[in-house]
Design an enzyme around this catalytic site. Structure first.
Site, PDB file in Angstrom:
ATOM      1  N   GLY A 244     -18.553 -14.836  -8.775  1.00 34.80           N
ATOM      2  CA  GLY A 244     -19.882 -15.392  -8.527  1.00 34.80           C
ATOM      3  C   GLY A 244     -20.281 -15.569  -7.080  1.00 34.80           C
ATOM      4  O   GLY A 244     -21.424 -15.945  -6.806  1.00 34.80           O
ATOM      5  N   GLU A 281     -12.175 -13.802  -9.935  1.00 32.80           N
ATOM      6  CA  GLU A 281     -12.849 -12.679 -10.622  1.00 32.80           C
ATOM      7  C   GLU A 281     -14.111 -12.256  -9.870  1.00 32.80           C
ATOM      8  O   GLU A 281     -15.205 -12.284 -10.418  1.00 32.80           O
ATOM      9  CB  GLU A 281     -13.244 -13.096 -12.051  1.00 32.80           C
ATOM     10  CG  GLU A 281     -12.105 -13.576 -12.931  1.00 32.80           C
ATOM     11  CD  GLU A 281     -12.592 -14.216 -14.235  1.00 32.80           C
ATOM     12  OE1 GLU A 281     -13.822 -14.419 -14.405  1.00 32.80           O
ATOM     13  OE2 GLU A 281     -11.750 -14.531 -15.074  1.00 32.80           O
ATOM     14  N   GLY A 283     -17.030 -10.022  -8.433  1.00 30.83           N
ATOM     15  CA  GLY A 283     -17.666  -8.749  -8.750  1.00 30.83           C
ATOM     16  C   GLY A 283     -18.568  -8.349  -7.594  1.00 30.83           C
ATOM     17  O   GLY A 283     -18.200  -7.570  -6.717  1.00 30.83           O
ATOM     18  N   ARG A 284     -19.758  -8.955  -7.576  1.00 28.42           N
ATOM     19  CA  ARG A 284     -20.771  -8.622  -6.576  1.00 28.42           C
ATOM     20  C   ARG A 284     -20.238  -8.647  -5.139  1.00 28.42           C
ATOM     21  O   ARG A 284     -20.542  -7.751  -4.344  1.00 28.42           O
ATOM     22  CB  ARG A 284     -21.912  -9.645  -6.697  1.00 28.42           C
ATOM     23  CG  ARG A 284     -23.130  -9.332  -5.836  1.00 28.42           C
ATOM     24  CD  ARG A 284     -24.089 -10.551  -5.832  1.00 28.42           C
ATOM     25  NE  ARG A 284     -24.328 -11.062  -7.150  1.00 28.42           N
ATOM     26  CZ  ARG A 284     -25.336 -10.698  -7.940  1.00 28.42           C
ATOM     27  NH1 ARG A 284     -26.210  -9.815  -7.513  1.00 28.42           N
ATOM     28  NH2 ARG A 284     -25.468 -11.224  -9.139  1.00 28.42           N
ATOM     29  N   ARG A 320     -32.662  -4.894 -10.930  1.00 21.33           N
ATOM     30  CA  ARG A 320     -32.593  -6.255 -10.393  1.00 21.33           C
ATOM     31  C   ARG A 320     -33.950  -6.807  -9.941  1.00 21.33           C
ATOM     32  O   ARG A 320     -34.279  -7.947 -10.263  1.00 21.33           O
ATOM     33  CB  ARG A 320     -31.570  -6.351  -9.244  1.00 21.33           C
ATOM     34  CG  ARG A 320     -30.129  -6.058  -9.691  1.00 21.33           C
ATOM     35  CD  ARG A 320     -29.109  -6.341  -8.594  1.00 21.33           C
ATOM     36  NE  ARG A 320     -29.071  -7.746  -8.290  1.00 21.33           N
ATOM     37  CZ  ARG A 320     -29.631  -8.302  -7.241  1.00 21.33           C
ATOM     38  NH1 ARG A 320     -30.254  -7.563  -6.341  1.00 21.33           N
ATOM     39  NH2 ARG A 320     -29.576  -9.587  -7.077  1.00 21.33           N
ATOM     40  N   TYR A 324     -34.828 -10.016 -12.157  1.00 19.50           N
ATOM     41  CA  TYR A 324     -34.643 -11.333 -11.517  1.00 19.50           C
ATOM     42  C   TYR A 324     -35.602 -11.559 -10.367  1.00 19.50           C
ATOM     43  O   TYR A 324     -35.417 -12.496  -9.596  1.00 19.50           O
ATOM     44  CB  TYR A 324     -33.239 -11.461 -10.914  1.00 19.50           C
ATOM     45  CG  TYR A 324     -32.079 -11.020 -11.748  1.00 19.50           C
ATOM     46  CD1 TYR A 324     -31.722 -11.700 -12.921  1.00 19.50           C
ATOM     47  CD2 TYR A 324     -31.276  -9.958 -11.342  1.00 19.50           C
ATOM     48  CE1 TYR A 324     -30.617 -11.312 -13.652  1.00 19.50           C
ATOM     49  CE2 TYR A 324     -30.169  -9.567 -12.069  1.00 19.50           C
ATOM     50  CZ  TYR A 324     -29.844 -10.247 -13.229  1.00 19.50           C
ATOM     51  OH  TYR A 324     -28.735  -9.855 -13.943  1.00 19.50           O
ATOM     52  N   CYS A 350     -43.465   3.648 -16.763  1.00 16.54           N
ATOM     53  CA  CYS A 350     -44.729   3.101 -17.250  1.00 16.54           C
ATOM     54  C   CYS A 350     -44.613   1.626 -17.602  1.00 16.54           C
ATOM     55  O   CYS A 350     -44.634   1.245 -18.779  1.00 16.54           O
ATOM     56  CB  CYS A 350     -45.190   3.914 -18.459  1.00 16.54           C
ATOM     57  SG  CYS A 350     -45.289   5.651 -18.053  1.00 16.54           S
TER      58      CYS A 350
HETATM   59  C1  PLP Z   1     -19.893 -11.352 -14.253  1.00 16.46           C
HETATM   60  C2  PLP Z   1     -18.636 -12.113 -14.239  1.00 16.46           C
HETATM   61  C3  PLP Z   1     -17.897 -12.235 -13.059  1.00 16.46           C
HETATM   62  C4  PLP Z   1     -18.354 -11.671 -11.738  1.00 16.46           C
HETATM   63  O1  PLP Z   1     -19.517 -12.244 -11.266  1.00 16.46           O
HETATM   64  P1  PLP Z   1     -20.072 -11.833  -9.790  1.00 16.46           P
HETATM   65  O2  PLP Z   1     -21.256 -12.685  -9.627  1.00 16.46           O
HETATM   66  O3  PLP Z   1     -20.391 -10.401  -9.837  1.00 16.46           O
HETATM   67  O4  PLP Z   1     -18.975 -12.139  -8.830  1.00 16.46           O
HETATM   68  C5  PLP Z   1     -16.698 -12.902 -13.121  1.00 16.46           C
HETATM   69  N1  PLP Z   1     -16.250 -13.451 -14.273  1.00 16.46           N
HETATM   70  C6  PLP Z   1     -16.945 -13.365 -15.422  1.00 16.46           C
HETATM   71  C7  PLP Z   1     -16.397 -13.978 -16.653  1.00 16.46           C
HETATM   72  C8  PLP Z   1     -18.158 -12.705 -15.446  1.00 16.46           C
HETATM   73  O5  PLP Z   1     -18.848 -12.626 -16.586  1.00 16.46           O
END
Ligand code: PLP
Length: 426
Positions: A244, A281, A283-284, A320, A324, A350
Site C-alpha cells: 500500500g 506485500e 505492489g505499486r 486509473r 479514481y 465511446c
Molecule cells: C493490492 C494488494 C497489495 C498491494 O497494494 P499496493 O498498493 O499496490 O502496494 C498488497 N496486499 C494485498 C492483500 C493486496 O490486495
C-alpha cells in the site's frame, strides 16, 4: 531535467528517455499504445526495501496484481523476491516466470476450492485467510488432499489509511479481513481445525498511502493480538503488514520504502518483537514509477469550451484516471518550441469518462507522441478489450536494450473463443 516520479526518467536535448533509451524511438519501433518499463527502476525500488530489511528475518512478497508481466515477475524472482497473489491465475504466472511457490502468500476474499487445491499442490508458503467460512473450507480441502495448509488471518485493524475510498481497505466497513475484536476467536477456530497450521498474522490497510502513521497504528493493533494469542498458546511466527505504500504521481510525497521499513522495525524492536519474521506485500511502490504509457496524438480538436487532444490510448489501456480520477503526469516525447495550450487528453473510447488527463498545458501537433508517467502499476493489469480494442504491447528496458515482453494482442484473439449461433434449420 528530472521529471516527477522517477530518477530513471530524464529529458535530454528535448527528448524523453527512460533509463537512457529514447522513448520516441520505441514508440516508432513498436507502435502505440505501448507500455515501457525500466528493469533498473524496479530493482532499485526493491533494493530500497531490501537494504532496510538487511540482517532481519523477512520476505518481500511483490503484490503482482500491480503488474504481472512474466518479465516483471522474473526480474523480482531472480532478485529473491516472493509474491503476494490473489488468484490461481496469478499463481500460474509466478510458476511460469520461474518464481518459487514456497515464497508465495495467497491473499483474497474469494478463493475457490480449485484455487486452494492448486496452491496446496504446489506448496505455497501461506494462505492469508479472510473469513471463518474460508478457514473451514480450506481445512476440508487440505484434508482431502492429504495436506496441511499454513494460514495467517487477515485482520482488519480498523485504521484509516487516509487514501481514496476505493483503495482504502483497513476500515471496519470494508469487505476485507476479519474484525479485530473477533480475531482471537477466529484464531482459536483456526488452531482447532485439522487441516490447518497457524503460522502468521497479516493486514493490508489500503493503497497509495503517503504516511507512515497508519502502518504503525496497524502494526500496534497486530502486535496486541500476537501477544494475546501467544499467551493462549497460539504461536504466530510471522507478521505481514501488507502493501500500500504510495508513489509520486507527482504531487504526493510518500515516505521512501526504507523510511517506512525503518520505522516499522523500530516499533517491533521497541515492543520486543525484533526477532519475529516480517513480511511485506508492496505492489505499486515497486513498479509504479518504473513504467510509462506511450501514445500518439491522433487529432487536435479545439472547441468553444474545451480543447481536446485525442490520442490512441484510452481508458481500456489505462483506467486509473476514469476509475479514481487519478492525476497522472503527461509529457511530450519531443519538446516543441511553440506556445503551450490547455488540452483535455482523451482516448477514442465511446465514454465521456475516457480521459487520461484534464486541463494540461502542452505544446502539441497531430502525430506527436506523449508519455503518461508513473503508469507501471495498475496500468496493463487493469486493461480491457472494451470497444474491441486489442491490449497494448509491453517493452522492458534491460541494461540499455529494449526487449519486447508482450506482443500487441492480435485482433483474432479478441473473439476467437466466441461462437456464432447455429444457423436455424428452415
Ligand atoms: C493490492 C494488494 C497489495 C498491494 O497494494 P499496493 O498498493 O499496490 O502496494 C498488497 N496486499 C494485498 C492483500 C493486496 O490486495
Amino acid at each position: 531535467m528530472t521529471l516527477p516520479g522517477s530518477p530513471f526518467l530524464a529529458r535530454r536535448d528535448g527528448s524523453l528517455q527512460l533509463d537512457g533509451v529514447d522513448l520516441q524511438a520505441l514508440a516508432q519501433r513498436f507502435g502505440t499504445p505501448l507500455y515501457v518499463y525500466s528493469q533498473a527502476a524496479m530493482l532499485d525500488a526493491l533494493a530500497s526495501y531490501q537494504r532496510a530489511l538487511a540482517g532481519r528475518r523477512h520476505l518481500v512478497c511483490y503484490a503482482m496484481k500491480a503488474n504481472s508481466n512474466l518479465a516483471v515477475l522474473q526480474t523480482f524472482a531472480q532478485a529473491g523476491c516472493g509474491f503476494d497473489i490473489v488468484s490461481g491465475g496469478e499463481l500460474a504466472r509466478v510458476l511460469a516466470a520461474g518464481g518459487r511457490a514456497d515464497r508465495v502468500v495467497f491473499s483474497g476474499v474469494g478463493k475457490t476450492r480449485a484455487e486452494m487445491l492448486q496452491a496446496l499442490q504446489v506448496g505455497v508458503r501461506c494462505f492469508n485467510v479472510e473469513s471463518e467460512s474460508e478457514l473451514r473450507r480450506l481445512s476440508a480441502v487440505a484434508r482431502e488432499a492429504g495436506a496441511v495448509a499454513a494460514v495467517s488471518l487477515r485482520v482488519n485493524p480498523d485504521v484509516d489509511a487516509g487514501t481514496h475510498p476505493y483503495i482504502s481497505t483497513g476500515l471496519r466497513e470494508n469487505k476485507f479481513g476479519i474484525a479485530h475484536e473477533r480475531a482471537r476467536e477466529v484464531y482459536r477456530l483456526a488452531a482447532s481445525l485439522p487441516g490447518l497450521k497457524v503460522v502468521g498474522i497479516d493486514c493490508h490497510i489500503g493503497s497509495q498511502i503517503t504516511q507512515t502513521a497508519p502502518y504503525l497504528d496497524a502494526l500496534d493493533r497486530l502486535l496486541d493480538l500476537v501477544e494475546a494469542l501467544e499467551a493462549e498458546g497460539i504461536a504466530i511466527a510471522h507478521i505481514d503488514i501488507g502493501g500500500g505504500l504510495g508513489i509520486t504521481y507527482p504531487d504526493e510525497t510518500p515516505p521512501r520504502p526504507g523510511e517506512l521499513v525503518a520505522q516499522v522495525l523500530a516499533r517491533m524492536d521497541a515492543r520486543g518483537h525484533g526477532q519475529r519474521e516480517l513480511l511485506l506485500e508492496p505492489g505499486r511502490s515497486l513498479v509504479g514509477n518504473a513504467g510509462v504509457l506511450l501514445t500518439e496524438v491522433l487529432y487536435l480538436k479545439p472547441g468553444p469550451a474545451k480543447n481536446f487532444c485525442i490520442v490512441d490510448a484510452a481508458m481500456n489501456d489505462l483506467v486509473r484516471p476514469a476509475l479514481y480520477e487519478a492525476w497522472m503526469a503527461i509529457e511530450p516525447l519531443q519538446q516543441r518550441a511553440t506556445a503551450a495550450q490547455r488540452w483535455d487528453v482523451v482516448g477514442p473510447v465511446c465514454e465521456s469518462g475516457d480521459w487520461l488527463g484534464r486541463e494540461r498545458d502542452l505544446a502539441l501537433a497531430e502525430g506527436d507522441f506523449l508519455a503518461v508517467l508513473s503508469a507501471g502499476a495498475y496500468g496493463m493489469t487493469m486493461a480491457s478489450n472494451y470497444n474491441t480494442r486489442p491490449r497494448a504491447a509491453e517493452v522492458m528496458v534491460v541494461a540499455g536494450d529494449a526487449v519486447l515482453v508482450r506482443e500487441r494482442e492480435p485482433l483474432v484473439q479478441l473473439f476467437g473463443t466466441e461462437r456464432r449461433l447455429p444457423t436455424p434449420s428452415a
